[in-house]
Design an enzyme around this catalytic site. Structure first.
Site, PDB file in Angstrom:
ATOM      1  N   THR A 114      11.514 -21.904  98.335  1.00  0.00           N
ATOM      2  CA  THR A 114      10.847 -21.226  97.232  1.00  0.00           C
ATOM      3  C   THR A 114       9.851 -20.190  97.755  1.00  0.00           C
ATOM      4  OG1 THR A 114       9.032 -22.809  97.138  1.00  0.00           O
ATOM      5  CG2 THR A 114      11.012 -23.331  95.841  1.00  0.00           C
ATOM      6  N   GLN A 167       8.393  12.376  83.689  1.00  0.00           N
ATOM      7  CA  GLN A 167       7.608  11.933  84.835  1.00  0.00           C
ATOM      8  C   GLN A 167       7.615  10.410  84.990  1.00  0.00           C
ATOM      9  OE1 GLN A 167       3.655  13.567  84.777  1.00  0.00           O
ATOM     10  NE2 GLN A 167       4.353  15.698  85.001  1.00  0.00           N
ATOM     11  N   GLY A 184      16.803   0.175  78.554  1.00  0.00           N
ATOM     12  CA  GLY A 184      16.518  -0.218  77.183  1.00  0.00           C
ATOM     13  C   GLY A 184      17.362  -1.398  76.744  1.00  0.00           C
ATOM     14  N   PHE A 199      27.045 -28.212 101.315  1.00  0.00           N
ATOM     15  CA  PHE A 199      25.935 -28.640 102.168  1.00  0.00           C
ATOM     16  C   PHE A 199      25.024 -29.517 101.330  1.00  0.00           C
ATOM     17  CE2 PHE A 199      21.886 -27.825 104.470  1.00  0.00           C
ATOM     18  CZ  PHE A 199      22.306 -27.959 105.790  1.00  0.00           C
ATOM     19  N   ARG A 245      27.790 -13.714  97.293  1.00  0.00           N
ATOM     20  CA  ARG A 245      27.120 -13.890  98.585  1.00  0.00           C
ATOM     21  C   ARG A 245      26.808 -15.364  98.835  1.00  0.00           C
ATOM     22  NH1 ARG A 245      22.870 -16.328  99.310  1.00  0.00           N
ATOM     23  NH2 ARG A 245      21.840 -15.152  97.655  1.00  0.00           N
ATOM     24  N   LEU A 283      21.988 -31.334 100.853  1.00  0.00           N
ATOM     25  CA  LEU A 283      20.618 -31.569 101.306  1.00  0.00           C
ATOM     26  C   LEU A 283      19.688 -31.882 100.145  1.00  0.00           C
ATOM     27  CD1 LEU A 283      18.399 -31.545 103.488  1.00  0.00           C
ATOM     28  CD2 LEU A 283      18.202 -29.068 103.116  1.00  0.00           C
ATOM     29  N   TRP A 319      22.038 -29.645  92.879  1.00  0.00           N
ATOM     30  CA  TRP A 319      22.062 -28.202  93.108  1.00  0.00           C
ATOM     31  C   TRP A 319      22.820 -27.876  94.382  1.00  0.00           C
ATOM     32  CZ3 TRP A 319      21.587 -25.532  89.039  1.00  0.00           C
ATOM     33  CH2 TRP A 319      20.708 -25.932  88.018  1.00  0.00           C
ATOM     34  N   PRO A 353      17.238 -34.862  93.772  1.00  0.00           N
ATOM     35  CA  PRO A 353      16.420 -34.754  92.565  1.00  0.00           C
ATOM     36  C   PRO A 353      14.925 -34.866  92.837  1.00  0.00           C
ATOM     37  CG  PRO A 353      18.341 -36.107  92.117  1.00  0.00           C
ATOM     38  CD  PRO A 353      18.349 -35.835  93.588  1.00  0.00           C
ATOM     39  N   GLU A 408      17.086 -21.761  99.159  1.00  0.00           N
ATOM     40  CA  GLU A 408      16.788 -21.629 100.587  1.00  0.00           C
ATOM     41  C   GLU A 408      15.298 -21.445 100.836  1.00  0.00           C
ATOM     42  OE1 GLU A 408      19.295 -22.495 101.873  1.00  0.00           O
ATOM     43  OE2 GLU A 408      21.011 -21.649 100.839  1.00  0.00           O
TER      44      GLU A 408
END
Length: 392
Positions: free
Chosen positions: A373, A287, A347, A137, A98, A139, A170, A142, A371
């Site tokens: 935090t 349950q 598990g 992109f 995605r 933007l 990133w 650091p 996008e």
């Protein structure tokens, strides 16, 4: 009382997909079929190796998933609902898929489509729509993540050219992109530029050692006096408002996408406890197991309802940034909780790549950050309901 059990959909308890139109349903079925057959069997290997092959773009482009919500230039111009369910079906396999589509279509292509010149649109968008050309992109920096207004990447005039200097980090698709949308500060303005990644002075180094979103490409991009012509400037982009409009497009996809990840975890847990016996009975008969399954079903349903409501607002032209913040915050939070519950129900098997839940859980740790935090979206909502900013 009539027995309606045969009509009950345990994976969509309120039949939310009944709200989808024909276009969105067709998109759902097409993407689900392709993702299940072509991507699902390979995703664990990609995740383990920490890669997403560039050739994945060919298949996604052939389905028309890049820039699918945009009109013209080879883009199909589908509805917000169709885009949303495509994100859901891709993220049901892996968040990296995605993200790959989101960065290409909602960040890079959207920026060009909304703020570029006609020449820029003609030059880049048709090839990006097919996946032949990939974008990123630029933007985040650091020292400027949640505070993009503090970016240090600079753009200075030199005759008819612009010279860009700075570091972005990133950046998804950064090391495989052909063109980068780079945001830079020119005096007191923030401007956008289209920078071919083979430009002298442009380097991208893939970030390794990730424990989340491993089936994706993240990079640190360095611009060392990268010279571009004046025609590289996005003429319609001015300031952070333009930047944030692109981010909101991507956030909308996340609102839908995480529903897919949560649904996959719920489905995996439901199947597992139905088939595994302990103390002479299926785990599903206890349950505590049923309480956990019910909680997950409610969370997935509520997240789906939120995605549908935001879609209605978007298609009516009424969707606001704070509403997107609410959706991204709520759905990402719900999805990661579903993943954690599902992991526990499986598990020790739940920590392996034989099942998807731990992979989704690790991915969602990053999705809660990208996008915007959790803290930033929380403060955006707080600002909206109180009228008092708390960012500074």
């Amino acid at each position: 009382m009539a027995n309606t059990g045969a009509m009950f959909n345990k994976h969509d308890l309120l039949d939310l997909d009944d709200e989808l139109g024909d276009e969105a349903r067709n998109t759902r079925d097409t993407v689900r079929t392709y993702a299940t057959a072509e991507l699902g069997p390979r995703i664990a290997d990609w995740y383990e190796r920490g890669t997403l092959p560039r050739e994945v773009a060919e298949g996604l482009g052939a389905l028309g998933l890049f820039g699918m919500q945009l009109n013209g230039y080879g883009c199909p111009g589908l509805s917000a609902a169709a885009y949303g369910v495509a994100c859901r079906e891709l993220e049901a396999v892996d968040s990296g898929l995605r993200s790959f589509v989101s960065v290409q279509g909602c960040l890079a292509m959207f920026a060009i489509h909304r703020y570029g010149s006609e020449e820029q649109r003609q030059a880049w968008l048709p090839a990006m729509a097919t996946g032949e050309v990939l974008g990123c992109f630029g933007l985040t920096e650091p020292e400027a993540g949640s505070d993009p207004g503090s970016m240090r990447t600079s753009a200075r005039r030199d005759g008819v050219d612009w010279v860009l200097s700075g570091t972005k980090t990133w950046i998804n698709n950064g090391a495989i992109a052909d063109v980068a949308v780079i945001w830079a500060r020119a005096e007191e303005r923030i401007l956008g530029f289209l920078v071919p990644t083979d430009s002298p002075g442009f380097t991208a180094r893939e970030i390794t050692g990730k424990l989340s979103l491993r089936a994706s490409n993240s990079a640190t991009v360095v611009l060392d006096d990268v010279r571009v012509r004046s025609s590289a400037l996005l003429p319609g982009a001015r300031g952070l408002k333009s930047v944030l409009s692109c981010l909101n497009e991507a956030r909308f996809g996340i609102v839908w996408g995480v529903v897919g990840a949560a649904s996959a975890c719920y489905a995996s847990a439901l199947d597992y406890v139905g088939g595994r016996e302990q103390f002479g009975r299926p785990l599903a008969s206890y349950q505590l197991s049923q309480r956990k399954l019910a909680d997950m079903a409610v969370a997935v349903t509520h997240a789906g309802m939120t995605a549908l409501r935001l879609t209605s607002l978007k298609q009516a032209g009424r969707l606001t940034p704070v509403q997107i913040s609410l959706g991204k915050l709520a759905n990402a939070r719900s999805a990661i909780e579903v993943a954690r519950i599902a992991r526990g129900m499986l598990g020790a098997n739940g920590i392996t790549l034989d099942y998807p839940v731990m992979r989704h859980m690790a991915n969602l740790e990053a999705v809660t950050t990208v996008e915007g935090t959790e803290e930033v979206h929380t403060l955006s909502i707080g600002h909206a309901v109180t009228g008092l900013p708390a960012f500074r």
